[in-house]
Design an enzyme around this catalytic site. Structure first.
Site, mmCIF file in Angstrom:
data_model
loop_
_atom_site.group_PDB
_atom_site.id
_atom_site.type_symbol
_atom_site.label_atom_id
_atom_site.label_comp_id
_atom_site.label_asym_id
_atom_site.label_seq_id
_atom_site.Cartn_x
_atom_site.Cartn_y
_atom_site.Cartn_z
ATOM 1 N N HIS A 35 45.945 69.889 -19.106
ATOM 2 C CA HIS A 35 44.887 70.096 -18.110
ATOM 3 C C HIS A 35 44.385 68.731 -17.637
ATOM 4 C CE1 HIS A 35 41.634 72.542 -16.304
ATOM 5 N NE2 HIS A 35 40.815 71.552 -16.636
ATOM 6 N N HIS A 68 42.971 70.493 -12.149
ATOM 7 C CA HIS A 68 41.685 71.130 -11.807
ATOM 8 C C HIS A 68 40.954 70.222 -10.826
ATOM 9 C CE1 HIS A 68 37.505 72.458 -13.602
ATOM 10 N NE2 HIS A 68 37.639 72.809 -12.344
ATOM 11 N N MET A 139 34.724 78.634 -15.274
ATOM 12 C CA MET A 139 34.042 77.472 -15.851
ATOM 13 C C MET A 139 32.926 77.963 -16.772
ATOM 14 S SD MET A 139 35.586 74.805 -14.909
ATOM 15 C CE MET A 139 34.473 73.742 -15.844
HETATM 16 C C1 DX5 Z 1 34.608 69.839 -17.333
HETATM 17 C C2 DX5 Z 1 36.122 69.831 -17.279
HETATM 18 C C3 DX5 Z 1 36.741 70.272 -18.530
HETATM 19 C C4 DX5 Z 1 36.460 69.387 -19.719
HETATM 20 C C5 DX5 Z 1 36.402 70.257 -20.913
HETATM 21 O O1 DX5 Z 1 34.101 69.532 -16.082
HETATM 22 O O2 DX5 Z 1 36.580 70.667 -16.230
HETATM 23 O O3 DX5 Z 1 38.147 70.480 -18.389
HETATM 24 O O4 DX5 Z 1 37.415 68.396 -19.931
HETATM 25 O O5 DX5 Z 1 35.992 69.501 -21.994
HETATM 26 P P1 DX5 Z 1 35.446 70.172 -23.337
HETATM 27 O O6 DX5 Z 1 36.555 71.029 -23.868
HETATM 28 O O7 DX5 Z 1 35.119 69.022 -24.191
HETATM 29 O O8 DX5 Z 1 34.245 70.997 -22.933
HETATM 30 ZN ZN ZN Z 2 38.757 71.253 -16.191
#
Ligand code: DX5
Ligand code: ZN
Length: 232
Positions: A35, A68, A139
């Protein structure tokens, strides 16, 4: 349930100075996807990476690249990200006034199209696009940073979107991103997720394989031991 669980480590929490090494470590540790969080300092209050990093990662891994796009006007960069080697390009409904057109133009480039929404954006905004999407991303934190806490009401939204995907017979996979940890993975998977994104849960420890295995199993190893003990 029989659903295949996919784990997508987010490189946002990786060591950027040793990115290739980090990627080969998560690949060896059993990651299914990679990702990549693209942030523009405008739609979200943080800046990260763009097409050159996707291109560089494409050369060092065979994992599907799940990109993303947390950016205003993602349409302007679809060609560049497609050429860089993205397998999935996921756009936010909040940034796409012509979402149907955006999704079609991603697919025309031979890339799978994902659609995502912020925590405060209702699931109903997906109803007209769910059948066109290859991926729906929920999200579960406000986008912009890794290491935030999972918003509990996301579980209900995941279940609601699972219902929408199943009812409309959409082929879209359901992905969840933000605050996913071994101790809430069980609930997230039970609510209907197919793909778990995890940044800090994977990269903050030393044992990437243990973290990925725990996420896939839907619980932390200690919880599992307790559960097995309880059934004896
Ligand atoms: C947040 C991102 C996520 C983030 C998740 O804005 O889209 O992909 O990297 O990180 P964790 O798993 O640490 O919440
Ligand atoms: Zn993300």
């Amino acid at each position: 349930m029989g659903r295949t669980v996919r784990i997508a480590p987010s490189i946002l929490s990786a060591d950027f100075a040793r990115l290739a090494e980090e990627v080969s470590r998560v690949e060896a540790a059993g990651a299914d996807w990679l990702h990549i969080d693209v942030m523009d300092g405008h739609f979200v209050p943080n800046l990260t990476v763009g097409p050159p990093i996707v291109d560089a990662l494409r050369k060092v891994t065979t994992l599907p690249l799940d990109v993303h796009l947390m950016m205003t006007n993602p349409d302007a960069f679809i060609v560049e990200f497609a050429e860089a080697g993205a397998d999935y390009l996921t756009v936010h409904v909040e940034t796409c006034p012509h979402l149907h057109r955006t999704v079609q133009s991603i697919k025309e480039r031979g890339v799978k199209a994902g659609v995502t929404l912020n925590p405060a954006t209702p699931a109903v905004t997906l109803s007209e696009i769910v059948r066109d999407a290859d991926l729906i991303l929920i999200m579960s934190v406000n986008p912009g940073f890794g290491g935030q806490k999972f918003i509990p009401s996301s579980l209900q939204k995941i279940a609601e979107v699972r219902g929408l995907i199943d009812r409309t017979r959409s082929h879209a996979l359901l992905e969840v991103d933000g605050g996913v940890k071994p101790d809430n993975a069980d609930a997230i998977l039970a609510a209907g997720a197919d793909v778990l994104v995890a940044g800090s849960a994977v990269f903050s420890g030393d044992d990437y394989a243990a973290a990925i295995t725990a996420l896939r199993a839907g619980h932390a190893p200690a919880a599992r031991t307790a559960r097995i003990a309880a059934t004896r």
